[in-house]
Design an enzyme around this catalytic site. Sequence first.
Site, PDB file in Angstrom:
ATOM      1  N   GLY A  36      -9.044 -14.651  17.308  1.00  0.00           N
ATOM      2  CA  GLY A  36     -10.215 -13.811  17.124  1.00  0.00           C
ATOM      3  C   GLY A  36     -11.103 -14.392  16.045  1.00  0.00           C
ATOM      4  N   CYS A  37     -11.697 -13.555  15.246  1.00  0.00           N
ATOM      5  CA  CYS A  37     -12.637 -13.989  14.206  1.00  0.00           C
ATOM      6  C   CYS A  37     -12.020 -15.059  13.309  1.00  0.00           C
ATOM      7  CB  CYS A  37     -13.041 -12.784  13.366  1.00  0.00           C
ATOM      8  SG  CYS A  37     -14.006 -13.198  11.911  1.00  0.00           S
ATOM      9  N   PHE A  38     -12.681 -16.215  13.245  1.00  0.00           N
ATOM     10  CA  PHE A  38     -12.093 -17.292  12.436  1.00  0.00           C
ATOM     11  C   PHE A  38     -12.166 -17.015  10.946  1.00  0.00           C
ATOM     12  CE2 PHE A  38     -15.975 -19.943  14.082  1.00  0.00           C
ATOM     13  CZ  PHE A  38     -16.885 -19.125  13.425  1.00  0.00           C
ATOM     14  N   TYR A  51     -16.978  -5.646   7.489  1.00  0.00           N
ATOM     15  CA  TYR A  51     -16.713  -6.022   8.877  1.00  0.00           C
ATOM     16  C   TYR A  51     -15.242  -5.807   9.228  1.00  0.00           C
ATOM     17  CZ  TYR A  51     -14.928  -9.368  12.291  1.00  0.00           C
ATOM     18  OH  TYR A  51     -14.221  -9.939  13.300  1.00  0.00           O
TER      19      TYR A  51
END
Length: 215
Positions: free
Chosen positions: A41-43, A186
């Site tokens: 997912g989000c790096f 986030y």
Amino acid sequence: MPSPVLPAARWPALLALPLALGLAAQALSAEEPASAVFAGGCFWCMEEAFDPVPGVLSTTSGFSGGHVENPSYNQVVAGGTGHAEVVKVEYDPAVVDYAALLHVFWRNIDPFAVNRQFCDVGEAYRSALFPMNDEERRLAEASQAALAERFGREIATEILDFETFYLAEEYHQNYYRRNPVRYNFYKAACRRVERLEEVWGEEAGGLGGHPAAAR
């Protein structure tokens, strides 16, 4: 009785011997850094997950798994490139091994999510492993099978042969450190921590439970 004189032709070889022995000793005492690539997912979040692991030397955000050369972040997240957001982990094999990195990887993802991780949706956010040799593939497949047995359900994480790592834009590198307020907002909005705890319980985060990951 005078000492025998060695022929001059043999001097270079004798002078080089201590140097050769020294270099050989260094080679035996220190392993070269290795690298591994993970899509979770989000790096940004995967950099944060791997950076604290003893033996990890650096993490770098980028893209792998697709067919477009040198893609931009906007291209990847728009879809159609085949790439996923990935993190490249440089590590010291004398301190941490690939099996320990797998342990950390799994406990920082939702292994059941298809083409998404947490609040991020699309092929760019799928989870995947990119073994670089036969031994890494064996370990990756064994870990995936063990989780399928443990949870009694299919694991969505792909296992793909590593081909190329493409570097993400500079503003993505170390984002969680350089922009902590935005990053934490986030991460909280995505409820990443909560979902990891639902799946993994006390193992969420991955630094515990594997000696090589925690030492």
